[in-house]
Each structure stands twice: as C-alpha cells, then as structure tokens.
Design a protein around this motif. Structure first.
Motif, PDB file in Angstrom:
ATOM      1  N   ALA A  11      36.778  36.625  48.373  1.00  0.00           N
ATOM      2  CA  ALA A  11      37.099  35.377  49.067  1.00  0.00           C
ATOM      3  C   ALA A  11      38.610  35.147  49.107  1.00  0.00           C
ATOM      4  CB  ALA A  11      36.405  34.199  48.381  1.00  0.00           C
ATOM      5  N   ASN A  62      30.974  25.058  52.816  1.00  0.00           N
ATOM      6  CA  ASN A  62      32.187  25.129  51.990  1.00  0.00           C
ATOM      7  C   ASN A  62      32.876  23.782  51.797  1.00  0.00           C
ATOM      8  OD1 ASN A  62      33.182  24.924  54.599  1.00  0.00           O
ATOM      9  ND2 ASN A  62      34.877  26.331  54.249  1.00  0.00           N
ATOM     10  N   LEU A 109      35.334  32.752  55.522  1.00  0.00           N
ATOM     11  CA  LEU A 109      33.932  32.672  55.118  1.00  0.00           C
ATOM     12  C   LEU A 109      33.011  33.057  56.268  1.00  0.00           C
ATOM     13  CD1 LEU A 109      31.692  32.041  53.125  1.00  0.00           C
ATOM     14  CD2 LEU A 109      31.993  29.603  53.649  1.00  0.00           C
ATOM     15  N   PHE A 139      33.571  31.589  47.243  1.00  0.00           N
ATOM     16  CA  PHE A 139      34.586  30.760  47.894  1.00  0.00           C
ATOM     17  C   PHE A 139      34.795  29.457  47.128  1.00  0.00           C
ATOM     18  CE2 PHE A 139      34.485  33.703  51.315  1.00  0.00           C
ATOM     19  CZ  PHE A 139      35.657  33.500  52.041  1.00  0.00           C
TER      20      PHE A 139
END
Length: 126
Positions: free
Chosen positions: A7, A111, A75, A55
């Motif tokens: 990530a 996220n 992502l 992430f």
C-alpha cells in the motif's frame, strides 16, 4: 505486513505519477483496469479485505492527510489487478469549500468512514 508495504509503495507511486503526468492519463489507465475487474463483495478475510486493511495500517506509518487522491487511486489499482472492481469517488462540499476522494465498492466505503464522506457531494467516480 506485506499488504501495508504494498500500500505504501503504490501510494507513493501514484503521488509521483500525479505530479509528473496529471490526473487524466491515470484515470484512463484505471478505467481500463477497472473494466476488466469483477464487481463482487469484498470480505474481511479475502485478499481484497486484507489489502484494504493494509491501506488502513499504512495510515499509521504515513499520514493520509492531504493524500486522499493518490491513496484512493492506488487502492483502486491494486484491487483491480487482483480482480475486484472498486471506484475512486471525488466529492466536494461548500461552506467552507473542500474536496475529498475515497474508494467505494458498490455502496461500501473502503478507505474512509461513511460519516466522513457523507458531507461530500460526489461529482466523479473513476
């Protein structure tokens, strides 16, 4: 740990690419990747869920503040390369003006916190 490192690398790669090439060509490339991916649920213990958690953990090592765009593009890219379809959503709000980017798979925010993105009006989904 491997997903967190991945990530961080991918986010940094998108930061450089945005600075060097701008947003439009990256959006075109992501569109090609995303079309090939399958819209399917993301589970807690599957590869996509582990990537999303990577992430999240990366934010503890490198702040996500003012990095929502490269973080979200990174992502979406990694999910698409693994066969999951998700979209980066760009949103704005007025009074005071602010812009934000987050990732969604269907209606699920991946996220960010749903409450945090609720105050933004989506204007573009990549």
């Amino acid at each position: 740990m491997a997903e967190t490192a991945r990530a961080l690398r991918q986010q940094r790669s998108y930061e450089r690419a945005l600075a060097r090439r701008g947003l439009a060509p990256l959006c075109d490339e992501l569109a090609v990747l995303t079309v090939k991916a399958t819209p399917r649920p993301i589970g807690i213990d599957d590869a996509a869920g582990r990537l999303v958690r990577g992430f999240q953990f990366a934010c503890f090592l490198r702040t996500a503040a003012d990095r929502c765009l490269p973080r979200s593009l990174a992502l979406v890219d990694l999910l698409a390369r693994r066969g999951w379809r998700a979209h980066a959503v760009l949103g704005v709000r007025q009074g005071p003006f602010a812009a934000h980017c987050w990732v969604q798979a269907g209606r699920m925010v991946l996220n960010d916190m749903p409450e945090a993105v609720a105050c933004f009006t989506p204007i573009l989904a990549l």
